[in-house]
Design an enzyme around this catalytic site. Sequence first.
Site, PDB file in Angstrom:
ATOM      1  N   TRP A 321      47.876  53.181  -6.792  1.00  0.00           N
ATOM      2  CA  TRP A 321      47.480  52.216  -5.752  1.00  0.00           C
ATOM      3  C   TRP A 321      48.311  52.421  -4.487  1.00  0.00           C
ATOM      4  O   TRP A 321      47.794  52.329  -3.378  1.00  0.00           O
ATOM      5  CB  TRP A 321      47.651  50.803  -6.289  1.00  0.00           C
ATOM      6  CG  TRP A 321      47.319  49.716  -5.316  1.00  0.00           C
ATOM      7  CD1 TRP A 321      46.083  49.367  -4.861  1.00  0.00           C
ATOM      8  CD2 TRP A 321      48.231  48.815  -4.674  1.00  0.00           C
ATOM      9  NE1 TRP A 321      46.166  48.304  -3.995  1.00  0.00           N
ATOM     10  CE2 TRP A 321      47.484  47.947  -3.864  1.00  0.00           C
ATOM     11  CE3 TRP A 321      49.623  48.647  -4.732  1.00  0.00           C
ATOM     12  CZ2 TRP A 321      48.060  46.928  -3.104  1.00  0.00           C
ATOM     13  CZ3 TRP A 321      50.197  47.639  -3.976  1.00  0.00           C
ATOM     14  CH2 TRP A 321      49.425  46.792  -3.171  1.00  0.00           C
ATOM     15  N   HIS A 322      49.596  52.745  -4.660  1.00  0.00           N
ATOM     16  CA  HIS A 322      50.439  53.010  -3.494  1.00  0.00           C
ATOM     17  C   HIS A 322      50.047  54.329  -2.826  1.00  0.00           C
ATOM     18  O   HIS A 322      50.153  54.459  -1.602  1.00  0.00           O
ATOM     19  CB  HIS A 322      51.910  53.050  -3.903  1.00  0.00           C
ATOM     20  CG  HIS A 322      52.509  51.694  -4.118  1.00  0.00           C
ATOM     21  ND1 HIS A 322      52.655  51.125  -5.356  1.00  0.00           N
ATOM     22  CD2 HIS A 322      53.002  50.786  -3.239  1.00  0.00           C
ATOM     23  CE1 HIS A 322      53.209  49.933  -5.248  1.00  0.00           C
ATOM     24  NE2 HIS A 322      53.439  49.699  -3.971  1.00  0.00           N
ATOM     25  N   GLY A 323      49.609  55.300  -3.625  1.00  0.00           N
ATOM     26  CA  GLY A 323      49.198  56.580  -3.055  1.00  0.00           C
ATOM     27  C   GLY A 323      49.163  57.665  -4.117  1.00  0.00           C
ATOM     28  O   GLY A 323      49.946  57.630  -5.069  1.00  0.00           O
TER      29      GLY A 323
END
Length: 394
Positions: A321-323
């Site tokens: 989700w962060h990357g």
Amino acid sequence: MNFYIDPAFYVFLALAVIPAAILGFTGHRIKYYGLAASLAFLLLLFGENAEGMLAFLVFLAVACAATFWVLSSWKRGEKSLWKYRCALVAVIAPLVIYKIGAVFDHNLMGFLGISYITFKAVQVIIEIRDGLIDHMDFADYLYFLVFFTPFTSGPIDRSRRFTEDANRVYSKQEYADLLARGIMLVLIGAVYQKVLGTVFFHYFTPAPAGDGSWWSELGEQVKDAYMYGFYLFFDFAGYSLMAMGASYCFGIKTPRNFRAPFLATDVREFWDRWHMTLSTWLRDFVFMRVVKSATRRKLFKDRLHTACAGYMANFMLMGAWHGLTVDYLVYGAYYGTLMGATDIYQKKSSFHKKHKKKRWYKALQWFITINLVMLGMAIFSGQLHTVIGGLFHG
């Protein structure tokens, strides 16, 4: 215009709060004004970024259509699972495409706030499927998605709690208390983010391993890990407090996001205190469902192994989700492993069970936890990646 960064934002926020305060003090519902103000702030957010605005409008149209399609199916008693699954895919797809595109330095269907609004849209669809939502007014749903104060940085609210606040009419005293607390939270958040965050960031100076002694190099890397951890806390907690405070001014009691996380005595407690709205969202909509599905299918021999698989799925998703980069994925795997190891240790270790209430043991737990957390910060920031790269290329 960037929320909580540009000075102009605070001017517009102060002006926007005046009509909200008039409505609040005179016993009127703020919802429709809040919705209009939110749409106006989002226009300011996107500014001349036509691509971002278009991507946001497409997402909004898809989310609305998908959500009310599923809601209609459930209200008719049809409860079509294929519609539910299609709706989830439609809502999640823009974020997945954006994250994949970012790996190749392309902005595909991305816009500021896409991560948080996706989680909110997914939550509503899942709760319709679970039977927790059987009716939703379109204006309430739209307001929940576009409410501007937590749009870019969270916290992640829940639709039923948000809708209850949005439709509430406060007494003069109740609104006065909310407004005063909201202003105070904005001021405290500004001190966190603008002052304390800036101070700690000043001392965060990551660099590859140099030519100094291993002891001095280790000390420098540990210092940077701690400085980044404190910087990230004050920066992110500052944004969260300002978002909470601004939302209070509009009659919305956005939930708290941080609760003294560096006092935690194990990593499970840390995630009960750090980015709490994200960790509880993942717990409710990922971890619990993975565990339930694995238990029903008897994929693992006992509950402890099932929980460990749930932790790994939960935190790998959080990392993604962060990357979709090595640092974030390793960060997710790191905490998935730590959470599982903590669970096993606390449930299997007789030493832990014997000493867990003793002060010296709690102090030892805290010391170990804070260092594990700061190592996680080093992974998250890319510092560890930089150091390892320096060692191999030095």
